[in-house]
Design an enzyme around this catalytic site. Structure first.
Site, short mmCIF file in Angstrom:
data_model
loop_
_atom_site.label_atom_id
_atom_site.label_comp_id
_atom_site.label_asym_id
_atom_site.label_seq_id
_atom_site.Cartn_x
_atom_site.Cartn_y
_atom_site.Cartn_z
N CYS A 147 0.81 -1.23 0.00
CA CYS A 147 0.00 0.00 0.00
C CYS A 147 0.85 1.27 0.00
CB CYS A 147 -0.96 -0.01 1.18
SG CYS A 147 -0.22 -0.56 2.73
N HIS A 240 -1.90 6.89 3.49
CA HIS A 240 -0.45 6.87 3.68
C HIS A 240 0.16 8.10 3.01
CE1 HIS A 240 -0.92 3.01 5.37
NE2 HIS A 240 -0.32 2.24 4.48
P1 NAP Z 1 -6.77 -8.31 8.53
O1 NAP Z 1 -7.69 -7.20 8.86
O2 NAP Z 1 -5.97 -8.91 9.63
O3 NAP Z 1 -7.63 -9.49 7.81
C1 NAP Z 1 -7.08 -10.77 7.56
C2 NAP Z 1 -8.10 -11.68 6.92
O4 NAP Z 1 -7.48 -12.97 6.72
C3 NAP Z 1 -9.35 -11.93 7.78
O5 NAP Z 1 -10.49 -12.01 6.95
C4 NAP Z 1 -9.08 -13.29 8.39
O6 NAP Z 1 -10.26 -14.02 8.72
C5 NAP Z 1 -8.34 -13.99 7.28
N1 NAP Z 1 -7.54 -15.10 7.79
C6 NAP Z 1 -6.62 -15.09 8.76
N2 NAP Z 1 -6.14 -16.35 8.97
C7 NAP Z 1 -6.79 -17.16 8.12
C8 NAP Z 1 -6.75 -18.54 7.87
N3 NAP Z 1 -5.93 -19.38 8.55
N4 NAP Z 1 -7.55 -19.05 6.89
C9 NAP Z 1 -8.38 -18.24 6.19
N5 NAP Z 1 -8.48 -16.90 6.41
C10 NAP Z 1 -7.69 -16.37 7.36
O7 NAP Z 1 -5.69 -7.88 7.42
P2 NAP Z 1 -5.84 -6.76 6.26
O8 NAP Z 1 -5.29 -5.46 6.71
O9 NAP Z 1 -7.21 -6.81 5.71
O10 NAP Z 1 -4.80 -7.29 5.19
C11 NAP Z 1 -5.08 -8.42 4.36
C12 NAP Z 1 -3.92 -8.62 3.39
O11 NAP Z 1 -3.79 -7.45 2.56
C13 NAP Z 1 -2.57 -8.79 4.10
O12 NAP Z 1 -1.79 -9.71 3.38
C14 NAP Z 1 -1.98 -7.37 4.05
O13 NAP Z 1 -0.59 -7.38 4.11
C15 NAP Z 1 -2.49 -6.89 2.68
N6 NAP Z 1 -2.63 -5.44 2.54
C16 NAP Z 1 -3.25 -4.68 3.51
C17 NAP Z 1 -3.41 -3.30 3.32
C18 NAP Z 1 -4.07 -2.40 4.33
O14 NAP Z 1 -4.03 -1.16 4.13
N7 NAP Z 1 -4.68 -2.92 5.39
C19 NAP Z 1 -2.97 -2.72 2.14
C20 NAP Z 1 -2.36 -3.52 1.16
C21 NAP Z 1 -2.21 -4.87 1.37
P3 NAP Z 1 -10.90 -14.04 10.23
O15 NAP Z 1 -11.58 -12.70 10.42
O16 NAP Z 1 -11.87 -15.16 10.16
O17 NAP Z 1 -9.76 -14.25 11.16
#
Ligand code: NAP
Length: 357
Positions: A147, A240
């Site tokens: 991001c 950001h």
């Molecule tokens: P997050 O809020 O922690 O969400 C993670 C998701 O993954 C939740 O839906 C969770 O489900 C699921 N998950 C976790 N463990 C799992 C498992 N064992 N099997 C299946 N599903 C599982 O993270 P996020 O910020 O949305 O980020 C998600 C991805 O995008 C990451 O790889 C991050 O690096 C990337 N990213 C994030 C951003 C940002 O600004 N936030 C920007 C670019 C890229 P449960 O709710 O059921 O635990």
């Protein structure tokens, strides 16, 4: 065009942004939501702690969350992944091997040589790398950048076209939502700055070279660009901010940089793809812009804002870039990638019965 899509990691910060942006999308219909075993089997309304700023769309609120397995999403033409990187590597490979196009936000495959690290306004031609992938069927993986990388690279794109940037120093001020939900503990971030985000500086150093590189014979020749990055978590909800200083091979001043940024026209318009914003880069002349609180939602979160273009006494020119981390930097960018890939024919319907059958 009409495709049935699945969202992996649908309950997280990025997954919720997918739901918000897709529930009324003209091409993509949310057919399945998936998350971890903690969420599977529950109605989406209960499984997700909805944070997305607008009411939870009624069309998905009562959908049951599926387990994250290819068989559970068999009715989908492709999947978006907002999965934690701790699981994305194995899960995305499983889906690609099962024949799904996987449009991912996770870091796991970004630097793999045959995986496009795509921003359609910047490097749409990198999608040909898909043809180098072999998951044993029609499946493939396409990623969008970190991001923080996204805003930086969007601002560098016109400068790479017009001049020869050779070194970039960037100091990132990164929003809390970039750490997912529930993310950084409030007592750590309230009234504070944390000068460390695990792995982030390495991503900012490496990803721009791939994105701004040139495709030759199914491989990318990386751009010859040195990037030095420092990443800080700051108490901002979304957006950001990048404080950037650029050194060019030949002398280039702030007026030329401003003109290049203002004159740059995205190769895509909203007539081509629904998620293309009217303005790709917005250049501010006001001395106190851009600011996350005022400007992060420009273009529905898809416009990248640039301001404070000044001479730099150490390098040549410095400026400030603001981009929305969960929209342009994650779900919105991934949706734009899928639109581009659908238009190019890489994403096809897996579920439609041919008319002649
Ligand atoms: P997050 O809020 O922690 O969400 C993670 C998701 O993954 C939740 O839906 C969770 O489900 C699921 N998950 C976790 N463990 C799992 C498992 N064992 N099997 C299946 N599903 C599982 O993270 P996020 O910020 O949305 O980020 C998600 C991805 O995008 C990451 O790889 C991050 O690096 C990337 N990213 C994030 C951003 C940002 O600004 N936030 C920007 C670019 C890229 P449960 O709710 O059921 O635990």
């Amino acid at each position: 065009m009409h495709f049935r899509v699945g969202i992996l990691g649908a309950t997280g910060a990025v997954g919720q942004t997918f739901v918000r942006l897709l529930h009324d999308h003209p091409w993509f219909e949310i057919a399945a939501l998936a998350a971890s075993d903690r969420s599977a089997g529950k109605p989406y309304r209960t499984a997700a702690s909805w944070q997305s700023g607008t009411p939870i769309p009624e069309s998905v609120a009562e959908q049951t969350v599926h387990p994250t397995e290819p068989g559970a999403l068999a009715g989908c033409d492709f999947v978006f992944s907002g999965l934690s990187s701790s699981v994305a590597g194995d899960v995305e490979a499983d889906f690609a091997r099962a024949g799904f196009p996987v449009i991912s936000n996770a870091k796991n495959y970004r630097m793999q040589a045959d995986v496009p690290l795509l921003i359609p306004e910047v490097n749409a031609d990198h999608s040909v790398l898909i043809e180098e992938q072999d998951w044993g069927g029609d499946g493939f993986v396409v990623t969008n950048p970190n991001c923080s990388t996204v805003g930086l690279v969007c601002a560098l794109r016109p400068l790479v076209g017009a001049f020869a940037p050779e070194a970039v120093q960037v100091t990132m001020l990164q929003a809390i939502s970039g750490a997912g939900y529930p993310g950084v503990p409030s007592l750590d971030i309230m009234g504070n700055v944390i000068p460390h985000i695990s792995g982030e500086e390495d991503k900012l150093t490496r990803e721009p070279k791939k994105i701004l590189g040139t495709v030759r014979d199914g491989r990318i020749d990386e751009a010859d660009l040195a990037v030095s990055a420092q990443c800080n978590r700051v108490p901002v909800r979304d957006g950001h901010t990048a404080c950037v200083s650029v050194r060019f091979a030949d002398a280039v001043g702030p007026d030329a940089v401003r003109e290049a940024l203002q004159d740059y026209r995205s190769p895509l318009t909203a007539e081509d793809l629904p998620s293309v914003p009217d303005t790709f880069l917005h250049v501010f002349d006001e001395p106190d812009a851009p600011q996350p609180q005022r400007h992060v939602h420009a273009g529905g979160g898809m416009t990248v804002s640039v301001g404070r273009i000044q001479p730099c006494p150490v390098n040549d020119v410095k400026f400030v870039v603001l981009s929305h981390n969960t929209v342009r930097g994650a779900a919105g960018g991934a949706i734009l990638n899928a639109e581009q890939l659908a238009r190019e024919g890489y994403i096809r319907s897996r579920t439609e019965t041919p008319a002649s059958a």
